[in-house]
Design a protein around this motif. Structure first.
Motif, short mmCIF file in Angstrom:
data_model
loop_
_atom_site.label_atom_id
_atom_site.label_comp_id
_atom_site.label_asym_id
_atom_site.label_seq_id
_atom_site.Cartn_x
_atom_site.Cartn_y
_atom_site.Cartn_z
N VAL A 231 -84.80 133.54 25.80
CA VAL A 231 -84.33 132.58 24.80
C VAL A 231 -84.80 131.19 25.23
O VAL A 231 -84.26 130.58 26.14
CB VAL A 231 -82.80 132.61 24.66
N PRO B 264 -79.80 136.40 22.91
CA PRO B 264 -79.62 135.35 21.88
C PRO B 264 -78.25 135.41 21.22
O PRO B 264 -77.72 134.37 20.80
CB PRO B 264 -80.74 135.66 20.88
N THR C 232 -86.98 129.98 17.47
CA THR C 232 -85.70 130.28 18.11
C THR C 232 -84.71 129.15 17.92
O THR C 232 -83.53 129.37 17.61
CB THR C 232 -85.90 130.55 19.62
N VAL D 143 -77.62 127.12 26.42
CA VAL D 143 -78.74 128.03 26.67
C VAL D 143 -78.96 128.19 28.16
O VAL D 143 -79.22 129.29 28.66
CB VAL D 143 -80.02 127.53 25.99
#
Length: 289
Positions: A242, A159, A75, A234
């Motif tokens: 995520v 995402p 990721t 994030v």
């Protein structure tokens, strides 16, 4: 060996005090070691010491074998690469407009980019939440018009929302070196090509782009390093599922109290970042940025 000379005021005589150069280097080096290197050394040391005691590579083997680490690594990499590509494309197009398309306020926009670089990343994410969040402006306008229970813009917690926020925040980091490179471009070449009937797309492809490649490489390398270590975006988007390497470190250390595991992930993250930063320095030096 280098030495230092200390002089007294005129008329009072002259005193020479010679000392090796390394003596003057000791205070800053000691401060650097105490503030930065010592905590980092503790993290590295902890990553080789499992809770069972002793020193081994078992922690690294366990972390590398875990699905959570591999998923976080993948990721982190694909988000960083995708965000870098997006920043390069968008930054190049915007820099072209600012540098070569005359419009009122072009200089103000260019100066704003310098100010934008000082903004914290969570501020941009917060602004996107106001616009595209579940109860943001876009969804609010949709529900007011259609009477629906909820709006269609639900991507910010995915995402793709993280990717949008990173591209939005890091694009100016590409634009800044591009604008500096464009300011050094010989406009006579552009005028000559235009007078000979060359289209704008051909001028960009044959004249501007080759000159911009070093700045693009330097800006892209920097953005890649920054995206790999991004934590605030994030966290503030609240993206479900995520998990990047920085958020995995946070989860292991704060939520799971797995400090040795967190140290292993942190060491891996640091090694990747240092390697890419070295690449960025090489590219910047060759580009003259």
């Amino acid at each position: 060996m280098a030495s230092a000379t200390i002089s007294t005021p005129a008329g009072t005589g002259r005193v020479r005090a010679k000392a090796p150069a390394w003596v003057w280097a000791l205070p800053p080096v000691a401060l650097l070691a105490l503030v930065f290197l010592y905590p980092l050394a503790l993290v590295v040391q902890q990553s080789f010491q499992p809770d069972t005691g002793g020193t081994s590579l078992k922690l690294y083997a366990d972390v590398f074998a875990s699905y959570a680490f591999r998923e976080a690594l993948w990721t982190t990499v694909w988000l960083a690469v995708a965000a870098t590509v997006g920043c390069l494309v968008l930054g190049f197009l915007l820099a072209l407009v600012i540098a070569f398309v005359p419009f009122p306020g072009a200089k103000a926009v260019s100066r704003f980019i310098d100010v934008f670089l000082s903004f914290p990343s969570f501020l941009i994410t917060l602004a996107l939440l106001f616009v595209y969040g579940t109860v943001g402006m876009a969804n609010g306008a949709w529900t007011d018009v259609t009477g629906a229970a909820e709006g269609p813009f639900q991507f910010l917690t995915t995402p793709w929302g993280v990717l949008l926020a990173e591209i939005t925040y890091f694009t100016p980091f590409v634009m800044r070196p591009l604008l500096a490179a464009f300011s050094q471009l010989d406009t006579a070449q552009l005028e000559a090509a235009s007078s000979l009937g060359a289209r704008a797309s051909r001028i960009v492809r044959r004249i501007i782009l080759p000159e911009a490649l070093p700045a693009l490489a330097a800006g892209g390398s920097l953005v890649l390093v920054l995206c790999l270590n991004e934590f605030g975006i994030v966290l503030f988007t609240g993206a479900k599922g995520v998990t990047t390497l920085p958020t995995l470190v946070y989860g292991k250390a704060i939520l799971e109290s797995d400090y040795p595991g967190a140290c292993v992930v942190a060491v891996v993250n640091v090694l990747i970042s240092v390697g890419l930063y070295g690449l960025y320095r090489v590219v910047s030096r060759r580009a003259g940025a």
